[in-house]
Design an enzyme around this catalytic site. Structure first.
Site, mmCIF file in Angstrom:
data_model
loop_
_atom_site.group_PDB
_atom_site.id
_atom_site.type_symbol
_atom_site.label_atom_id
_atom_site.label_comp_id
_atom_site.label_asym_id
_atom_site.label_seq_id
_atom_site.Cartn_x
_atom_site.Cartn_y
_atom_site.Cartn_z
ATOM 1 N N GLY A 1 33.637 44.140 30.555
ATOM 2 C CA GLY A 1 33.605 42.792 29.997
ATOM 3 C C GLY A 1 34.985 42.168 29.913
ATOM 4 O O GLY A 1 35.914 42.619 30.579
ATOM 5 N N HIS B 1 36.968 40.219 38.173
ATOM 6 C CA HIS B 1 35.571 40.650 38.055
ATOM 7 C C HIS B 1 34.647 39.709 38.839
ATOM 8 O O HIS B 1 33.702 40.160 39.486
ATOM 9 C CB HIS B 1 35.129 40.649 36.586
ATOM 10 C CG HIS B 1 35.909 41.556 35.687
ATOM 11 N ND1 HIS B 1 36.815 41.099 34.762
ATOM 12 C CD2 HIS B 1 35.921 42.909 35.560
ATOM 13 C CE1 HIS B 1 37.331 42.118 34.101
ATOM 14 N NE2 HIS B 1 36.826 43.227 34.569
ATOM 15 N N LYS C 1 42.472 47.209 42.285
ATOM 16 C CA LYS C 1 43.507 47.174 41.251
ATOM 17 C C LYS C 1 43.571 48.533 40.551
ATOM 18 O O LYS C 1 44.639 49.040 40.254
ATOM 19 C CB LYS C 1 43.186 46.076 40.235
ATOM 20 C CG LYS C 1 44.278 45.859 39.251
ATOM 21 C CD LYS C 1 43.734 45.397 37.929
ATOM 22 C CE LYS C 1 44.600 45.947 36.849
ATOM 23 N NZ LYS C 1 43.834 46.347 35.691
ATOM 24 N N ASP C 2 42.411 49.110 40.304
ATOM 25 C CA ASP C 2 42.342 50.458 39.719
ATOM 26 C C ASP C 2 42.120 51.435 40.871
ATOM 27 O O ASP C 2 41.058 52.045 41.003
ATOM 28 C CB ASP C 2 41.203 50.514 38.701
ATOM 29 C CG ASP C 2 41.408 49.517 37.578
ATOM 30 O OD1 ASP C 2 42.158 49.817 36.653
ATOM 31 O OD2 ASP C 2 40.839 48.407 37.653
ATOM 32 N N VAL D 1 42.691 40.633 42.611
ATOM 33 C CA VAL D 1 42.869 39.198 42.377
ATOM 34 C C VAL D 1 44.044 39.023 41.410
ATOM 35 O O VAL D 1 44.166 39.770 40.432
ATOM 36 C CB VAL D 1 41.588 38.568 41.792
ATOM 37 C CG1 VAL D 1 41.800 37.103 41.460
ATOM 38 C CG2 VAL D 1 40.433 38.748 42.769
HETATM 39 P P1 AMP Z 1 37.299 46.806 33.854
HETATM 40 O O1 AMP Z 1 36.439 45.784 33.191
HETATM 41 O O2 AMP Z 1 38.757 46.631 33.611
HETATM 42 O O3 AMP Z 1 36.805 48.210 33.654
HETATM 43 O O4 AMP Z 1 37.142 46.546 35.417
HETATM 44 C C1 AMP Z 1 35.867 46.496 36.024
HETATM 45 C C2 AMP Z 1 36.054 46.427 37.511
HETATM 46 O O5 AMP Z 1 36.811 45.264 37.845
HETATM 47 C C3 AMP Z 1 36.842 47.619 38.089
HETATM 48 O O6 AMP Z 1 36.256 48.013 39.320
HETATM 49 C C4 AMP Z 1 38.219 47.038 38.292
HETATM 50 O O7 AMP Z 1 38.948 47.685 39.317
HETATM 51 C C5 AMP Z 1 37.876 45.615 38.675
HETATM 52 N N1 AMP Z 1 39.035 44.735 38.456
HETATM 53 C C6 AMP Z 1 39.748 44.596 37.308
HETATM 54 N N2 AMP Z 1 40.761 43.728 37.499
HETATM 55 C C7 AMP Z 1 40.686 43.323 38.796
HETATM 56 C C8 AMP Z 1 41.458 42.431 39.611
HETATM 57 N N3 AMP Z 1 42.520 41.792 39.124
HETATM 58 N N4 AMP Z 1 41.090 42.265 40.895
HETATM 59 C C9 AMP Z 1 40.006 42.918 41.407
HETATM 60 N N5 AMP Z 1 39.231 43.758 40.693
HETATM 61 C C10 AMP Z 1 39.571 43.964 39.414
#
Ligand code: AMP
Length: 281
Positions: free
Chosen positions: A26, A32, A147-148, A174
């Site tokens: 979230g 996202h 990113k991760d 992004v």
């Molecule tokens: P999180 O909510 O931080 O667990 O991220 C959920 C998903 O979004 C994961 O697969 C992240 O790698 C991806 N994500 C987070 N930030 C970015 C970004 N800046 N660009 C692309 N994907 C992202």
């Protein structure tokens, strides 16, 4: 929105197209949204896009920001709708985890490196929740952000090693206009820290340019990146800067065709990560 495991598990699969899952915690931002849009393309009109929103307690360390993690649910739901997601799955933690749970997924190689070195148990928490989400939602495809990068590499490994029947798709990072990778944790940065944060991306780009210009010695590239960060990101404390093989995440001495530079820098208590794929000249 579906907010119980039982309701999500009872959703019938569609025959027309694939089910594509986007797992998130979230506090959704443009990163996202790019994942959800890619999922929509992969699912097509006939398939189904499921976005999970779950701040997974088992991937937070005892001193990490589990309670403070932002949870703007209403705004998140609007973003999912605007990006044409079909289902948002937002379960309660007590519904996902039994209090006497005793089985986890454990990855024992890639998880020990990079971010894993300073976040013990983090990637076991990630693998465990991802497998649980796969079992509850039964997607054909799951979309993750580069990113991760370490998380993506570990999930690819766990899907391979456990024969999990889900295709994994990675999506480019992004960024903000200045180059800072979008992150739900960027809201924690002070103005001064935010002004310096784009230096991480600048240093990664400079390293990639040096590699493309013929410098293949990773020690030289790494030392030069460390120097640049220390000089220019004065508010930051470097956690790690490493050049590794993009699949195994093991350190390498020469740039090859599948090389990655990854870094993590603390600004105050906020830990920013970023990475870039490096190619030789
Ligand atoms: P999180 O909510 O931080 O667990 O991220 C959920 C998903 O979004 C994961 O697969 C992240 O790698 C991806 N994500 C987070 N930030 C970015 C970004 N800046 N660009 C692309 N994907 C992202």
């Amino acid at each position: 929105m579906i907010d119980t495991v039982a309701d999500m598990a009872s959703v019938q699969s569609r025959s027309g197209g694939p089910c594509v899952l986007v797992p998130t915690m979230g506090a959704l931002h443009a990163g996202h949204v790019a994942l959800i849009e890619r999922a929509r393309t992969l699912a097509g009109k006939e398939g189904r896009v499921v976005v999970s929103i779950f701040v997974n307690p088992t991937q937070f360390g005892p001193k990490e920001d589990l309670d403070a993690y932002p949870r703007p649910l209403q705004r998140d739901l609007e973003k999912c709708e605007a990006a044409d997601a079909d289902i948002v799955f937002h379960p309660a933690s007590s519904d996902v985890y039994a209090t006497d749970r005793s089985v986890t997924v454990s990855e024992n190689s890639l998880s020990k490196l990079l971010c894993g070195a300073s976040r013990p148990g983090h990637f076991d928490g990630v693998c465990t929740i991802v497998l649980k989400l796969f079992n509850i939602i039964r997607p054909d495809i799951a979309v993750f952000g580069k990113k991760d990068y370490q998380q993506l590499a570990i999930i690819r490994r766990f899907v391979r090693d456990l024969n999990v029947p889900v295709e994994i798709v990675g999506v480019e990072t992004v960024r903000e206009p200045g180059g800072l990778a979008k992150s739900s944790r960027n809201v924690y940065l002070t103005d001064a820290e935010r002004a310096q944060a784009p230096i991480l991306r600048a240093v990664l780009l400079e390293t990639a340019a040096a590699a493309a210009a013929g410098q293949t010695n990773t020690d030289v590239l790494r030392q030069s990146a460390l120097r640049a960060l220390r000089q220019r990101a004065t508010l930051g404390t470097i956690d790690y800067v490493e050049i590794v093989d993009a699949d195994s995440l093991q350190q390498i001495s020469e740039i090859g065709h599948s090389s990655l530079m990854a870094l993590a820098v603390f600004f105050g208590t906020t830990r920013l990560i970023d990475n870039i794929e490096l190619a030789p000249a």
